[in-house]
Enzyme design. Structure first.
Site, PDB file in Angstrom:
ATOM      1  CG  HIS A  77      28.025  40.526  30.565  1.00 55.91           C
ATOM      2  ND1 HIS A  77      28.059  41.806  31.089  1.00 55.91           N
ATOM      3  CD2 HIS A  77      29.312  40.134  30.487  1.00 55.91           C
ATOM      4  CE1 HIS A  77      29.300  42.154  31.301  1.00 55.91           C
ATOM      5  NE2 HIS A  77      30.084  41.161  30.945  1.00 55.91           N
ATOM      6  CG  ASP A  78      29.867  39.499  34.264  1.00 54.19           C
ATOM      7  OD1 ASP A  78      30.110  38.743  33.305  1.00 54.19           O
ATOM      8  OD2 ASP A  78      30.434  40.596  34.438  1.00 54.19           O
ATOM      9  CD  GLU A 129      32.977  44.433  36.060  1.00 53.12           C
ATOM     10  OE1 GLU A 129      32.317  43.402  36.168  1.00 53.12           O
ATOM     11  OE2 GLU A 129      34.175  44.424  35.679  1.00 53.12           O
ATOM     12  CG  ASP A 167      32.743  46.365  28.208  1.00 61.18           C
ATOM     13  OD1 ASP A 167      33.688  46.525  28.995  1.00 61.18           O
ATOM     14  OD2 ASP A 167      31.719  45.724  28.488  1.00 61.18           O
ATOM     15  CG  ASP A 208      36.185  44.066  32.219  1.00 69.91           C
ATOM     16  OD1 ASP A 208      35.029  43.633  32.273  1.00 69.91           O
ATOM     17  OD2 ASP A 208      37.187  43.374  32.515  1.00 69.91           O
TER      18      ASP A 208
HETATM   19  C1  NOJ Z   1      33.983  41.571  34.002  1.00 71.04           C
HETATM   20  C2  NOJ Z   1      33.175  41.262  32.802  1.00 71.04           C
HETATM   21  O1  NOJ Z   1      31.904  41.834  32.928  1.00 71.04           O
HETATM   22  C3  NOJ Z   1      33.146  39.761  32.681  1.00 71.04           C
HETATM   23  O2  NOJ Z   1      32.214  39.305  31.729  1.00 71.04           O
HETATM   24  C4  NOJ Z   1      34.522  39.298  32.369  1.00 71.04           C
HETATM   25  O3  NOJ Z   1      34.544  37.899  32.347  1.00 71.04           O
HETATM   26  C5  NOJ Z   1      35.532  39.796  33.414  1.00 71.04           C
HETATM   27  N1  NOJ Z   1      35.340  41.168  33.778  1.00 71.04           N
HETATM   28  C6  NOJ Z   1      36.919  39.691  32.883  1.00 71.04           C
HETATM   29  O4  NOJ Z   1      37.112  40.652  31.884  1.00 71.04           O
END
Ligand code: NOJ
Length: 538
Positions: free
Chosen positions: A329-330, A267, A102, A204
């Site tokens: 995970h979000d 992402e 990542d 990310d």
């Molecule tokens: C996306 C990530 O998946 C998330 O977990 C993170 O808090 C934010 N970007 C900031 O990096």
């Protein structure tokens, strides 16, 4: 029979996301680590996945659990050492799998030496590596932009009397991608890991990386509702998805292309038409897989889902390879969005659509969002907006391996509490139960990986109504498959007009139905999804 057309590993294979804090602890400090992942490689190999994507493992103050990096070329001691990483990479490769890291290029930690220098004085050479601006005449922030984790996106620095911009936490200052030195430093980091043999990156927050040069105010969001994160009060039209981004991504891609078969996942949370722009164009290629989050964001309603699949298929550029994500995970886990039974239907969907599926650890055993008491909340998004129920801790709890202490995750105190059901919802239990979600996943994966039609064949929509979705998957020269999904709890019929078909059920969310011969009409139970190997379709 025709030769199955060659595809690259990331087109044929399945990606599995590991949240390293929560996968497997090896030293009983309650936090998962690299040696823990190593210990579980056999499980992943047996599951049949191809690539592991690990959320950030770099040194970090852990304000956002690793998405705040203070050294892009190291390993956080809590996760292990660089030797542990090298060993993991070696073993992943020896097992015929791939490892994806990542990368967080949009922002660093405020404790990264770059930012420490940058904030030290206005004339420091690193000042322009971040986004510093004067206040407006009344002392307020330069514009109205909001941070994703609550509050203004601008933080006042008393020492140098300017604001700096942070799309996420104040401890995550955004890098200034308009400065070529930043790009150079980041490409150098990418090269460092590629030289080690890493197989790709999940980038990310890619759509955040460049901001409007004039820093214009974002407009109000007319659809804002108070239950949403405060960030959604505005439409981020000037703070995200700027046209200049595409040239940057293409330069990253060019670097990856210097190495054989490396993968760039991006992402990006954007509507489909803008998402697919991140595939780039034939003369300027960008990401291989801009993450497609439709199955996460859409209501679980058959017509909506079927239409979205078609829209996505239609929007893809000619050589753009599709991909599907059901959890990460979000986001709340699939079981907690649509329920345990429908999550099994969702598994059939994810693993029979055309394109690379990404699985989130624990979804294969039907883990659910775990209620975390207020005083144990760790996620900054949850802590900053406590009244909105936005904490991401519930979907980040330790993997449930077996019915030994703490589900076999740790001999210490787990950093986040486990689900109370771990004694019965775990890998060991489910391995022995042919009706389990794990067995369903394993069999779906096996079938997909054996059958060119499912792995890379064409997708053809057949039918959808208020209960059911039906589609075909077929590779030329191979038997095709009819996929039927009942997205409701009530029985229904599938009776296509003017089509005669014959086949055999090979996988069903109700395994009792398997081997059943079907012809022209099928009745589906509530929560039933079936994969039918076709003998005839006309
Ligand atoms: C996306 C990530 O998946 C998330 O977990 C993170 O808090 C934010 N970007 C900031 O990096």
């Amino acid at each position: 029979m025709k030769q199955h057309q060659q595809h690259l590993w990331w087109q044929d294979g399945i990606i599995y996301q590991i949240y390293p804090r929560s996968f497997q602890d090896s030293n009983d400090d309650g936090i998962g680590d690299l040696k823990g992942i190593l210990r579980r490689l056999d499980y992943l190999r047996e599951l049949g996945i191809k690539a592991i994507w690990i959320s950030p493992i770099y040194p970090s103050p852990m304000a956002d659990f690793g998405y705040d990096i203070s050294d892009y070329k190291g390993i956080w001691p809590g996760f292990g050492t660089m030797e542990d990483f090298d060993e993991l990479l070696r073993q992943v490769h020896a097992a015929g799998m791939k490892l994806i890291l990542d990368l967080v290029p949009n922002h660093s930690s405020d404790e990264h030496p770059w930012f420490v220098e940058s904030r030290s004085s206005r004339d420091n050479p690193k000042r322009d590596w971040y986004i510093w601006k004067d206040p407006r005449p009344d002392g307020s922030p330069p514009n109205n932009w909001l941070a994703c984790f609550g509050g203004s996106a601008w933080e006042w620095d008393e020492q140098t009397k300017q604001y700096y911009y942070h799309a996420f936490l104040t401890k995550q200052p955004d890098l200034n991608w308009r400065n070529p030195e930043v790009e150079k430093a980041m490409l150098d980091i990418i090269r460092f890991w590629l030289d080690k043999g890493v197989d790709g990156f999940r980038i990310d927050a890619m759509w955040h990386m460049i901001k409007d040069e004039q820093l214009r105010d974002n407009p109000q969001n007319p659809d804002y509702e108070p239950t949403m994160a405060t960030y959604n009060q505005l439409l981020p039209v000037y703070s995200t998805d700027q046209p200049e981004m595409h040239a940057i991504v293409s330069r990253m891609r060019r670097l990856l292309d210097e190495y054989p078969e490396r993968l760039m996942i991006a992402e990006i949370y954007l509507p489909v038409n803008r998402l697919v722009a991140y595939y780039g164009a034939p003369h300027q290629r960008e990401a291989h897989l801009p993450f497609n989050f439709m199955l996460i964001s859409l209501p679980w309603e058959p017509k909506t889902v079927a239409t979205a699949i078609d829209e996505y298929e239609a929007a893809l550029p000619d050589d753009g390879w599709p991909n599907w994500v059901m959890g990460n995970h979000d986001q709340p886990r699939i079981t907690s969005r649509i329920g345990q039974q429908q999550a099994r239907v969702a598994a059939v969907l994810l693993l029979t659509l055309r394109g690379t599926p990404t699985l989130y650890y624990g979804d294969e055993i039907g883990m659910r969002d775990v209620p975390i008491p207020q005083d144990e909340v760790q996620d900054p998004q949850g802590l900053n907006m406590p009244e909105k129920n936005l904490s991401r801790d519930p979907e980040r709890t330790p993997m449930q391996w077996d019915n030994s202490g703490n589900a076999g995750f740790t001999g210490g105190k787990p950093w986040l509490r486990l689900d109370r059901t771990w004694m019965r919802v775990n890998v060991q239990q489910q391995k022995q139960d042919k009706f389990s979600t794990l067995c369903l996943y394993q069999r779906l994966i096996r079938l997909r990986q054996q059958e060119p039609s499912l792995m890379t064949g064409a997708y053809r929509p057949v039918y959808s109504d208020h209960q059911v979705i039906a589609y075909l998957r077929q590779s030329e020269g191979y038997a095709g498959f009819l996929i039927l999904l009942n997205l409701t709890h009530r029985p229904c019929y599938f009776r296509p007009v003017n089509i005669k078909f014959k086949g055999r059920v090979v996988i069903d969310t109700f395994p009792e139905q398997e081997s059943l011969q079907v012809e022209n009409t099928i009745d589906l139970g509530g929560d039933e999804a079936m994969v039918i190997k076709l003998e005839q379709w006309q």
